[in-house]
Design a protein around this motif. Structure first.
Motif, PDB file in Angstrom:
ATOM      1  N   ASP A  92     -34.068  15.450  38.261  1.00 24.28           N
ATOM      2  CA  ASP A  92     -34.765  15.435  36.974  1.00 24.28           C
ATOM      3  C   ASP A  92     -36.145  14.794  37.039  1.00 24.28           C
ATOM      4  O   ASP A  92     -36.924  14.926  36.091  1.00 24.28           O
ATOM      5  CB  ASP A  92     -33.922  14.689  35.934  1.00 24.28           C
ATOM      6  N   LEU A  93     -36.459  14.077  38.119  1.00 26.40           N
ATOM      7  CA  LEU A  93     -37.722  13.350  38.208  1.00 26.40           C
ATOM      8  C   LEU A  93     -38.459  13.677  39.498  1.00 26.40           C
ATOM      9  O   LEU A  93     -37.843  13.789  40.561  1.00 26.40           O
ATOM     10  CB  LEU A  93     -37.479  11.834  38.152  1.00 26.40           C
ATOM     11  N   ASP A  94     -39.759  13.787  39.398  1.00 25.24           N
ATOM     12  CA  ASP A  94     -40.623  13.949  40.558  1.00 25.24           C
ATOM     13  C   ASP A  94     -41.296  12.596  40.807  1.00 25.24           C
ATOM     14  O   ASP A  94     -42.417  12.348  40.359  1.00 25.24           O
ATOM     15  CB  ASP A  94     -41.662  15.042  40.288  1.00 25.24           C
ATOM     16  N   ASP A 124     -41.646  12.725  33.438  1.00 26.32           N
ATOM     17  CA  ASP A 124     -40.916  13.386  34.519  1.00 26.32           C
ATOM     18  C   ASP A 124     -41.591  13.189  35.876  1.00 26.32           C
ATOM     19  O   ASP A 124     -41.126  13.730  36.887  1.00 26.32           O
ATOM     20  CB  ASP A 124     -40.725  14.877  34.230  1.00 26.32           C
ATOM     21  N   ARG A 125     -42.717  12.409  35.914  1.00 24.49           N
ATOM     22  CA  ARG A 125     -43.375  12.135  37.191  1.00 24.49           C
ATOM     23  C   ARG A 125     -43.821  10.664  37.249  1.00 24.49           C
ATOM     24  O   ARG A 125     -45.017  10.353  37.303  1.00 24.49           O
ATOM     25  CB  ARG A 125     -44.570  13.062  37.417  1.00 24.49           C
ATOM     26  N   SER A 148     -31.194   8.423  38.296  1.00 27.15           N
ATOM     27  CA  SER A 148     -30.826   9.143  39.509  1.00 27.15           C
ATOM     28  C   SER A 148     -29.309   9.197  39.600  1.00 27.15           C
ATOM     29  O   SER A 148     -28.632   8.228  39.230  1.00 27.15           O
ATOM     30  CB  SER A 148     -31.398   8.440  40.748  1.00 27.15           C
ATOM     31  N   VAL A 174     -43.162   9.573  42.574  1.00 28.48           N
ATOM     32  CA  VAL A 174     -44.170   9.323  43.600  1.00 28.48           C
ATOM     33  C   VAL A 174     -44.057   7.858  44.019  1.00 28.48           C
ATOM     34  O   VAL A 174     -44.296   6.961  43.209  1.00 28.48           O
ATOM     35  CB  VAL A 174     -45.594   9.608  43.081  1.00 28.48           C
ATOM     36  N   SER A 189     -33.907  10.008  45.345  1.00 28.50           N
ATOM     37  CA  SER A 189     -34.101  11.358  44.807  1.00 28.50           C
ATOM     38  C   SER A 189     -33.348  11.564  43.496  1.00 28.50           C
ATOM     39  O   SER A 189     -32.372  10.872  43.193  1.00 28.50           O
ATOM     40  CB  SER A 189     -33.709  12.455  45.801  1.00 28.50           C
TER      41      SER A 189
END
Length: 398
Positions: free
Chosen positions: A208-210, A190-191, A128, A212, A205
């Protein structure tokens, strides 16, 4: 439905995985864990099958592990995983990798054609622009402030490639799999999931990454405290708990903490931990314990002095116990900053640990305002993270 959880590291890495395992079982899912053999007894306590990987974690036998031993273990770990995890995934519907040490887990899932999920227990192992990569070894120096976070993460990715690419490409080829792209991004995906409480460890946040965020994974613990410990707690005012878990801390640190706590007129509850800490004398104001139920203990102490592992930080926060963190490595400095920012405790850096600096930190932790704030924050900490993750995993498996 069957799930394989891949775990490395210490007890703090195992416990959240066991929390997820127990939540999955509530939904009828069968779970097995790949982890070092020193976790056999703990897994047996919860009836979670263990597939042992490699040798025991250095230091788990109470014998001091040198930096060279720790380095050798880290170097051999990817090979040990590739020797074990792909076979252990047979018959499973998903593989969950619980941390940055899980180099073979995604390859095992790809070989079996099943779902793969990476999870981190702290934000700082996920790239991040809002934070730098966490240090991995004790004494590792942070990069100069002039180097921005993005550049540090680019350097971090190169480090992953230098350390793991040859082994990963060789072992994936043996499994009939193509070489990965960048090793770190291959492992993390990526998740990824973040199994940390959103109050204690919020995700800042990243483009580049989602990510959860499920909340922390916690094993419910209803064990009674030992009779001798209960007698000690009942015999006087709440003591200050001092424990460093699987950290092989210098015994001088324990002596400094005991001196500082006594200077505040408080009793001491000292946890032996992997370092085998012991009291300075036979005084009745200091009681030494082994592994006990922190969920039952921490609501009964005046403060918790510890190394800053994610699990201990979360358990103390849930209990409303003020904290003093002495961070030593990896994500511990991050949790120290979060505890200070939330106003639920204080920090004493390892390089400055002495009775005077610890006394200053205890001044903050033992203040009535800190106790009030810790109780307030305790009401915000979630306990359903493992259940949230279990539902998400079952949905992903389909």
């Amino acid at each position: 439905m069957r799930v394989l959880l891949s775990v490395s590291g210490t007890r703090g890495d195992l416990e959240p995985a066991l929390g997820l395992a127990m939540a999955l079982r509530e939904f009828g899912v069968q779970v097995r864990i790949c982890a070092p053999p020193n976790f056999e007894r703990r897994c047996a306590e919860l009836a979670v099958p263990l597939v042992p990987v490699g040798p025991p974690t250095p230091g788990s036998d109470g014998v001091w592990a040198s930096p060279a031993q720790l380095s050798d273990h880290a170097e051999q770990w990817p090979t040990a995983q590739f020797d074990t995890v792909p076979a252990a995934a047979a018959g499973c519907d998903a593989v969950v990798a619980t941390g940055i040490g899980e180099i073979a887990a995604r390859s095992a899932a790809e070989k079996r054609g099943i779902h793969y999920q990476f999870v981190s227990y702290q934000p700082t192992s996920l790239p991040s622009p809002h934070h730098p990569p966490m240090p991995r070894m004790p004494g590792e120096r942070a990069a100069p402030a002039e180097i921005g976070n993005r550049v540090q993460w680019e350097i971090d990715a190169l480090g992953w490639d230098a350390e793991y690419r040859v082994t990963m490409e060789t072992r994936r080829a043996a499994l009939g799999l193509a070489p990965p792209g960048g090793v770190r991004d291959h492992v993390i995906t990526d998740r990824p999931w973040l199994a940390a409480d959103p109050v204690l460890g919020p995700w800042p946040s990243s483009p580049d990454l989602d990510v959860v965020q499920t909340g922390a994974w916690i094993v419910p613990d209803d064990r009674r405290l030992p009779a001798g410990l209960r007698d000690f707690l009942d015999a006087g005012t709440p003591p200050v708990y001092v424990g460093f878990g699987s950290m092989l801390v210098r015994h001088e640190i324990a002596r400094s903490v005991i001196d500082a706590v006594r200077a505040h007129g408080r009793r001491v509850l000292l946890s032996r931990g992997w370092a085998g800490l012991g009291s300075l004398d036979d005084s009745s104001d200091c009681f030494t314990v082994g592994e006990v139920n922190h969920q039952a203990l921490f609501p009964r102490v005046a403060a918790v002095v510890h190394h800053g592992g994610a699990g201990t930080t979360t358990t103390a926060a849930r209990a409303g116990a003020p904290q003093v963190l002495v961070p030593l490595m990896m994500d511990q400095s991050y949790w120290a900053r979060r505890v200070a920012a939330l106003g639920i405790g204080s920090v004493c850096e390892d390089s400055a640990v002495d009775p005077a600096s610890l006394s200053d930190a205890l001044d903050i932790a033992l203040a009535s305002a800190t106790r009030a704030r810790a109780i307030e924050v305790a009401g915000l900490i979630r306990a359903d993270g493992a259940t949230v993750a279990a539902k998400l995993l079952i949905e992903a498996i389909g």
